[in-house]
Scaffold this motif. Structure first.
Motif, PDB file in Angstrom:
ATOM      1  N   THR A 125     -17.623   6.514 -21.798  1.00  0.00           N
ATOM      2  CA  THR A 125     -17.424   6.595 -23.239  1.00  0.00           C
ATOM      3  C   THR A 125     -16.824   5.310 -23.791  1.00  0.00           C
ATOM      4  N   ASP A 126     -16.183   4.518 -22.940  1.00  0.00           N
ATOM      5  CA  ASP A 126     -15.516   3.308 -23.400  1.00  0.00           C
ATOM      6  C   ASP A 126     -16.165   2.104 -22.736  1.00  0.00           C
ATOM      7  N   PHE A 127     -16.934   1.339 -23.525  1.00  0.00           N
ATOM      8  CA  PHE A 127     -17.651   0.186 -22.991  1.00  0.00           C
ATOM      9  C   PHE A 127     -16.705  -0.845 -22.398  1.00  0.00           C
ATOM     10  N   SER A 128     -15.601  -1.141 -23.079  1.00  0.00           N
ATOM     11  CA  SER A 128     -14.685  -2.187 -22.628  1.00  0.00           C
ATOM     12  C   SER A 128     -13.907  -1.789 -21.384  1.00  0.00           C
ATOM     13  N   SER A 129     -13.754  -0.506 -21.131  1.00  0.00           N
ATOM     14  CA  SER A 129     -12.981  -0.077 -19.967  1.00  0.00           C
ATOM     15  C   SER A 129     -13.634  -0.534 -18.669  1.00  0.00           C
ATOM     16  N   GLN A 130     -14.974  -0.608 -18.668  1.00  0.00           N
ATOM     17  CA  GLN A 130     -15.686  -1.071 -17.474  1.00  0.00           C
ATOM     18  C   GLN A 130     -15.297  -2.498 -17.133  1.00  0.00           C
ATOM     19  N   TRP A 131     -15.201  -3.338 -18.148  1.00  0.00           N
ATOM     20  CA  TRP A 131     -14.876  -4.743 -17.893  1.00  0.00           C
ATOM     21  C   TRP A 131     -13.423  -4.919 -17.489  1.00  0.00           C
ATOM     22  N   ARG A 132     -12.549  -4.038 -17.950  1.00  0.00           N
ATOM     23  CA  ARG A 132     -11.160  -4.096 -17.487  1.00  0.00           C
ATOM     24  C   ARG A 132     -11.090  -3.777 -15.996  1.00  0.00           C
ATOM     25  N   LEU A 133     -11.929  -2.847 -15.545  1.00  0.00           N
ATOM     26  CA  LEU A 133     -11.984  -2.525 -14.126  1.00  0.00           C
ATOM     27  C   LEU A 133     -12.584  -3.680 -13.321  1.00  0.00           C
ATOM     28  N   VAL A 134     -13.544  -4.381 -13.929  1.00  0.00           N
ATOM     29  CA  VAL A 134     -14.125  -5.558 -13.280  1.00  0.00           C
ATOM     30  C   VAL A 134     -13.066  -6.648 -13.120  1.00  0.00           C
ATOM     31  N   GLU A 135     -12.268  -6.868 -14.165  1.00  0.00           N
ATOM     32  CA  GLU A 135     -11.186  -7.849 -14.084  1.00  0.00           C
ATOM     33  C   GLU A 135     -10.220  -7.503 -12.961  1.00  0.00           C
ATOM     34  N   LYS A 136      -9.878  -6.225 -12.881  1.00  0.00           N
ATOM     35  CA  LYS A 136      -8.970  -5.765 -11.835  1.00  0.00           C
ATOM     36  C   LYS A 136      -9.590  -5.945 -10.456  1.00  0.00           C
ATOM     37  N   GLY A 137     -10.902  -5.678 -10.348  1.00  0.00           N
ATOM     38  CA  GLY A 137     -11.588  -5.801  -9.071  1.00  0.00           C
ATOM     39  C   GLY A 137     -11.630  -7.223  -8.559  1.00  0.00           C
ATOM     40  N   ILE A 138     -11.853  -8.179  -9.471  1.00  0.00           N
ATOM     41  CA  ILE A 138     -11.910  -9.584  -9.066  1.00  0.00           C
ATOM     42  C   ILE A 138     -10.514 -10.200  -9.007  1.00  0.00           C
ATOM     43  N   GLY A 139      -9.629  -9.747  -9.893  1.00  0.00           N
ATOM     44  CA  GLY A 139      -8.280 -10.295  -9.922  1.00  0.00           C
ATOM     45  C   GLY A 139      -8.103 -11.397 -10.928  1.00  0.00           C
ATOM     46  N   LYS A 140      -8.985 -11.434 -11.947  1.00  0.00           N
ATOM     47  CA  LYS A 140      -8.895 -12.474 -12.975  1.00  0.00           C
ATOM     48  C   LYS A 140      -9.488 -11.946 -14.271  1.00  0.00           C
ATOM     49  N   THR A 141      -8.904 -12.336 -15.392  1.00  0.00           N
ATOM     50  CA  THR A 141      -9.400 -11.886 -16.688  1.00  0.00           C
ATOM     51  C   THR A 141     -10.684 -12.622 -17.052  1.00  0.00           C
ATOM     52  N   GLY A 142     -11.472 -11.975 -17.910  1.00  0.00           N
ATOM     53  CA  GLY A 142     -12.710 -12.574 -18.375  1.00  0.00           C
ATOM     54  C   GLY A 142     -12.853 -12.413 -19.868  1.00  0.00           C
ATOM     55  N   GLU A 143     -14.051 -12.687 -20.376  1.00  0.00           N
ATOM     56  CA  GLU A 143     -14.305 -12.559 -21.805  1.00  0.00           C
ATOM     57  C   GLU A 143     -15.728 -12.072 -22.038  1.00  0.00           C
ATOM     58  N   LEU A 144     -15.889 -11.287 -23.104  1.00  0.00           N
ATOM     59  CA  LEU A 144     -17.206 -10.794 -23.488  1.00  0.00           C
ATOM     60  C   LEU A 144     -17.871 -11.845 -24.369  1.00  0.00           C
ATOM     61  N   ARG A 145     -18.983 -12.374 -23.920  1.00  0.00           N
ATOM     62  CA  ARG A 145     -19.687 -13.429 -24.639  1.00  0.00           C
ATOM     63  C   ARG A 145     -20.942 -12.881 -25.329  1.00  0.00           C
ATOM     64  N   LYS A 146     -21.696 -13.770 -25.924  1.00  0.00           N
ATOM     65  CA  LYS A 146     -22.906 -13.399 -26.639  1.00  0.00           C
ATOM     66  C   LYS A 146     -23.844 -12.617 -25.730  1.00  0.00           C
ATOM     67  N   ASP A 147     -24.604 -11.703 -26.308  1.00  0.00           N
ATOM     68  CA  ASP A 147     -25.555 -10.852 -25.592  1.00  0.00           C
ATOM     69  C   ASP A 147     -24.853  -9.890 -24.642  1.00  0.00           C
ATOM     70  N   GLU A 148     -23.579  -9.581 -24.935  1.00  0.00           N
ATOM     71  CA  GLU A 148     -22.783  -8.634 -24.143  1.00  0.00           C
ATOM     72  C   GLU A 148     -22.726  -9.035 -22.661  1.00  0.00           C
ATOM     73  N   ILE A 149     -22.550 -10.325 -22.437  1.00  0.00           N
ATOM     74  CA  ILE A 149     -22.354 -10.857 -21.094  1.00  0.00           C
ATOM     75  C   ILE A 149     -20.858 -10.972 -20.840  1.00  0.00           C
ATOM     76  N   PHE A 150     -20.396 -10.350 -19.761  1.00  0.00           N
ATOM     77  CA  PHE A 150     -18.976 -10.430 -19.411  1.00  0.00           C
ATOM     78  C   PHE A 150     -18.800 -11.557 -18.402  1.00  0.00           C
ATOM     79  N   TYR A 151     -18.045 -12.576 -18.795  1.00  0.00           N
ATOM     80  CA  TYR A 151     -17.972 -13.851 -18.074  1.00  0.00           C
ATOM     81  C   TYR A 151     -16.562 -14.060 -17.528  1.00  0.00           C
ATOM     82  N   ILE A 152     -16.483 -14.388 -16.249  1.00  0.00           N
ATOM     83  CA  ILE A 152     -15.200 -14.709 -15.621  1.00  0.00           C
ATOM     84  C   ILE A 152     -15.310 -16.100 -15.005  1.00  0.00           C
TER      85      ILE A 152
END
Length: 309
Positions: free
Chosen positions: A40-67
């Protein structure tokens, strides 16, 4: 009379039920997207990705999550000249949600000793290695670049990549050194006809190709590494070092190489980054250290030979 009354009430109930069903269907259709997550929460997935890798990222154009995965731990020089991390040591991974899974592409900056343990771990985790090669020449220590691709749940991909990164000496918490950028970046923007950015003393500009890049039926946006990239670092005596890579089709390769050599710009590598893209792409890396605007105009001339925006 009672039968008629019953039929009227039944008809009204049917109309209400159909109306509710139609409204619900329209709401679902409006909110549904095949590129959205099953949560239900699109951004929650990327927070879990950040936690999985151990570094913050950013949502860029075309909904690409970039670290970004810069090698701030490495001190590298080219022909004896120290280079800043942002010039040629900026590794990265980029995620794109596709239906109920995600795809990831990336470029890891590695020392020679790190290649085998990183590749072994990634392959064991189901991450594909699509290329291993140089980008520079005459650098010290020797630096290699590993391009990767994966398809699975985003969190699983992040954890797999983290296991690969643990085979390196990269420090995800280490901050880069802050540098100034004395070159007129607005003048560079005008030459490249694109607005660049300056980060930690390095100017970056990316120029996308006009035609869509597809891989197994999935569109690969420019933010996933299929845009021509140019990086500029100020050096001594008013000069600047420039490197990056042109994204080219086969018929463009020698046209661009000819222009670069005409202006004294070295072609340092020519290779693939992916395996199954369409159209087939070649990545031409380059190096020069000279007057920044002279070099920028030479690169602009080469860009004009490509089918880019």
């Amino acid at each position: 009379m009672h039968i008629r009354k019953y039929m009227i009430i039944t008809s009204l109930l049917v109309v209400v039920l159909i109306g509710n069903f139609t409204a619900s269907t329209l709401i679902y259709a409006k909110n549904f997207s095949p590129y959205r997550l099953a949560t239900t929460d699109f951004s929650s997935q990327w927070r879990l990705v950040e936690k999985g890798i151990g570094k913050t990222g950013e949502l860029r154009k075309d909904e690409i999550f970039y670290i970004s995965l810069p090698r701030n731990d490495l001190k590298v020089s080219v022909k004896g000249m120290p280079i800043r991390t942002g010039l040629a040591l900026g590794g990265w991974v980029a995620f794109k949600q596709v239906a109920n899974q995600a795809m990831v592409m990336g470029d890891l900056v590695l020392t020679e000793k790190e290649i085998e343990p990183v590749m072994t771990e990634l392959l064991q985790q189901g991450i594909k290695v699509t290329a291993i090669h140089n980008h520079l020449l005459n650098e010290s220590p020797r630096i290699m670049y590993m391009h990767i691709e994966g398809h699975s749940l985003a969190v699983q991909l992040a954890k797999a990549i983290r296991l690969g990164l643990k085979q390196t000496k990269i420090n995800l918490d280490q901050k880069g050194v802050s540098y100034s950028f004395p070159i007129d970046n607005q003048k560079l923007d005008k030459i490249f006809k694109h607005k660049g950015t300056v980060s930690n003393g390095v100017y970056h500009v990316n120029i996308a190709r006009l035609k869509k890049i597809m891989d197994n039926g999935i569109e690969i946006p420019p933010a996933m590494g299929v845009a021509t990239a140019i990086h500029i670092q100020p050096t001594e005596n008013g000069k600047a070092a420039m490197t990056g890579d042109f994204v080219l089709t086969s018929e463009e390769v020698n046209q661009v190489a000819t222009i670069l050599r005409k202006h004294g710009i070295e072609v340092t590598a020519l290779h693939n980054h992916m395996l199954t893209e369409n159209p087939r792409l070649f990545f031409m890396h380059f190096w020069a250290n000279d007057d920044p605007f002279k070099l920028a105009n030479a690169l602009r001339e080469a860009l004009d030979k490509t089918h880019s925006m």
